[in-house]
Write an enzyme that holds these catalytic residues in place. Sequence first.
Site, short mmCIF file in Angstrom:
data_model
loop_
_atom_site.label_atom_id
_atom_site.label_comp_id
_atom_site.label_asym_id
_atom_site.label_seq_id
_atom_site.Cartn_x
_atom_site.Cartn_y
_atom_site.Cartn_z
N TYR A 164 0.76 -1.20 -0.07
CA TYR A 164 0.05 0.00 -0.04
C TYR A 164 0.82 1.30 0.12
O TYR A 164 1.82 1.38 0.85
CB TYR A 164 -0.93 0.09 1.15
CG TYR A 164 -1.53 1.23 1.32
CD1 TYR A 164 -2.65 1.60 0.57
CD2 TYR A 164 -1.41 2.33 2.44
CE1 TYR A 164 -3.33 2.92 0.60
CE2 TYR A 164 -2.08 3.39 2.41
CZ TYR A 164 -2.84 3.94 1.56
OH TYR A 164 -3.67 4.90 1.83
N GLU B 13 -12.25 5.95 5.38
CA GLU B 13 -11.84 6.67 6.54
C GLU B 13 -13.03 6.96 7.49
O GLU B 13 -13.44 8.34 7.36
CB GLU B 13 -10.77 7.81 6.09
CG GLU B 13 -9.62 7.35 5.36
CD GLU B 13 -9.05 8.47 4.48
OE1 GLU B 13 -9.47 9.43 4.63
OE2 GLU B 13 -8.25 8.26 3.73
N ASN C 102 1.13 11.82 4.91
CA ASN C 102 0.56 11.06 6.13
C ASN C 102 1.32 11.53 7.36
O ASN C 102 2.62 11.80 7.23
CB ASN C 102 0.57 9.59 6.09
CG ASN C 102 -0.56 8.93 5.52
OD1 ASN C 102 -0.72 7.49 5.45
ND2 ASN C 102 -1.68 9.52 5.27
N TYR D 267 -14.26 33.29 45.70
CA TYR D 267 -13.59 32.43 45.20
C TYR D 267 -12.58 32.43 44.21
O TYR D 267 -11.60 31.86 43.91
CB TYR D 267 -14.71 31.28 44.42
CG TYR D 267 -15.46 30.58 45.47
CD1 TYR D 267 -15.32 30.72 46.86
CD2 TYR D 267 -16.38 29.54 44.92
CE1 TYR D 267 -16.37 30.14 47.83
CE2 TYR D 267 -17.44 28.83 45.71
CZ TYR D 267 -17.16 29.22 47.23
OH TYR D 267 -18.15 28.60 48.12
N ARG E 172 -9.54 33.35 46.60
CA ARG E 172 -8.97 32.51 47.30
C ARG E 172 -8.91 30.93 46.66
O ARG E 172 -8.03 30.15 47.21
CB ARG E 172 -9.60 32.44 48.46
CG ARG E 172 -11.02 32.16 48.44
CD ARG E 172 -11.55 31.95 49.79
NE ARG E 172 -13.05 31.96 50.14
CZ ARG E 172 -13.94 31.04 50.29
NH1 ARG E 172 -13.15 29.99 50.87
NH2 ARG E 172 -15.25 31.08 50.52
N PHE F 29 -1.33 7.42 11.72
CA PHE F 29 -1.66 8.88 11.18
C PHE F 29 -2.94 9.42 11.84
O PHE F 29 -3.41 10.72 11.85
CB PHE F 29 -1.83 8.78 9.73
CG PHE F 29 -2.84 7.88 9.60
CD1 PHE F 29 -4.50 7.63 9.81
CD2 PHE F 29 -2.49 6.51 8.68
CE1 PHE F 29 -5.08 6.51 9.35
CE2 PHE F 29 -3.36 5.48 8.45
CZ PHE F 29 -4.74 5.47 8.56
N HIS G 81 -4.04 16.11 -3.52
CA HIS G 81 -4.47 16.09 -2.03
C HIS G 81 -4.32 17.92 -1.56
O HIS G 81 -4.37 18.21 -0.65
CB HIS G 81 -3.66 15.28 -1.32
CG HIS G 81 -4.09 14.01 -1.16
ND1 HIS G 81 -4.21 13.22 -2.35
CD2 HIS G 81 -4.52 13.19 -0.17
CE1 HIS G 81 -4.65 11.94 -2.14
NE2 HIS G 81 -4.72 12.07 -0.66
#
Length: 504
Positions: free
Chosen positions: A51, A411, A193, A277, A280, A326, A81
């Site tokens: 792959y 994915e 990746n 608050y 303190r 990834f 991409h």
Amino acid sequence: MLKLNPEAIDLATLRQLWSGAEARLDDASMQRIATSAAAVERIVAGGETVYGVNTGFGLLANTRIPDDRLAELQTNLILSHSAGLGDPLPRHVTRLMILLKLLGLGRGHSGVRRLVIDALQRLLDADAMPLIPCQGSVGASGDLAPLAHLVAALMGYGRIDVAGEIVPAAEALTLIGIAPLQLGPKEGLALINGTQASTALALDALFAGERVFAAAIASGAMSVDALKGSAKPFDPRISELRGQPGQIRVAAAIHDLLQGSEILVSHVQCDRVQDPYSFRCQPQVMGAALDLLENAARTLTIEAAAVTDNPIVFADEDTAISGGNFHAQPVAFAADTITMALCEVGSISERRVSVLVDPKMSGLPAFLTEDSGVNSGLMIPQVTAAALVSENKSLAFPASVDSIPTSAGQEDHVSMAPIAARKAAQVARNAAGVIAVELMAGAEGIDYHAPLKTSPKLQRVHGAVRALSPHFTADRYWADEMSALQAAVLAGEIGKDRLPLLGA
């Protein structure tokens, strides 16, 4: 020039890189890279289907690519991409992203050649930062679009900021003296990746947040003195009995800052039993936030030099195994916790401002101005602080719990880490603005107790504030002073004696 060993990276080194330190991989890393690249050559020569080496990507992973089209495969991968949108990443974040990519590749499990490393290093040496759109990554399979824009620039596509001048990438490559990058088998996937964009953004938020936190400790202590508040809640014995490490550290820090205050000594016999608050409970609230920041720092330090591409090459066996490193879920969780921590830092700070400007609560003049009515004093700066806190609350909804399937369902679960990290950086900037307002209010409150002086350490803080925002007796244009103090907080100039806070 730092020599980087990816197998021994610590937070201090990452902080140096974020601050602009020059760096390159050490010799051992270069040897590991060469060994891994040779393994990829043998895998390709052996004809095995692997792959990302000789197959398509995502849903097309089962499509075998002929050897004579492997170079075309890598080029198409990067171009297809490079699909981000939005403003470019800040230059320092892009620079850190490149360094993190070098660290991951330097582990020697990615299969890239030496010339790829040299090309990335040349960008750093020439201060040539590709313009990378900030939107387009869902944090799995890694930060595909941002990293593709980085690699595309090395191939001559897109634009590059060369020392402040933005030019077409092909022209920039000529200017810095390198040829357009021609990718070999596996290299495109090895480069895009990975979680480096998300991690760089998250580290940017972390280190900015560290400075905000240090300034908030200083502003909180100064507000205690401005209120003529009690130092008893910061007695270390209280926090030691609870045992939370962040709380113990914050109580000790505030206790230390208040030591030697004439203002504090002047009201030891007063009849006030308890402060609000927001004054303190600073050790309890700020301490919990500090613990979250420390946890995020540990995660991001590990991730910074992690092998997060796919498939992962094991050169000793000439194998490449497809996994899921990834997936940026650890980064997403870390970024969201940074956001939540800094949201609370700003929130409790704004509440202290509200007390100081309220004469019923503080005993000080309304909005810290003597001639109120004609003058509004710090009325609207407190409103700005409230607006920033409210915005931070909206940003604090965790991105890490969201997921939208991509790549035709291949994915099917993603991390949204870059979204979480970008939000964290905005929250840090907003929190710095809130602290800026508190510093103004605290300094003004201290002035009203003259001739009594605050502690020596808080006098230094007071002086730093007054250098940017002088004492006022009438209304004036506030925005520039607030902006200057916000910038000082983000630059680490307020509370710098407490830095670095994280990773000690």
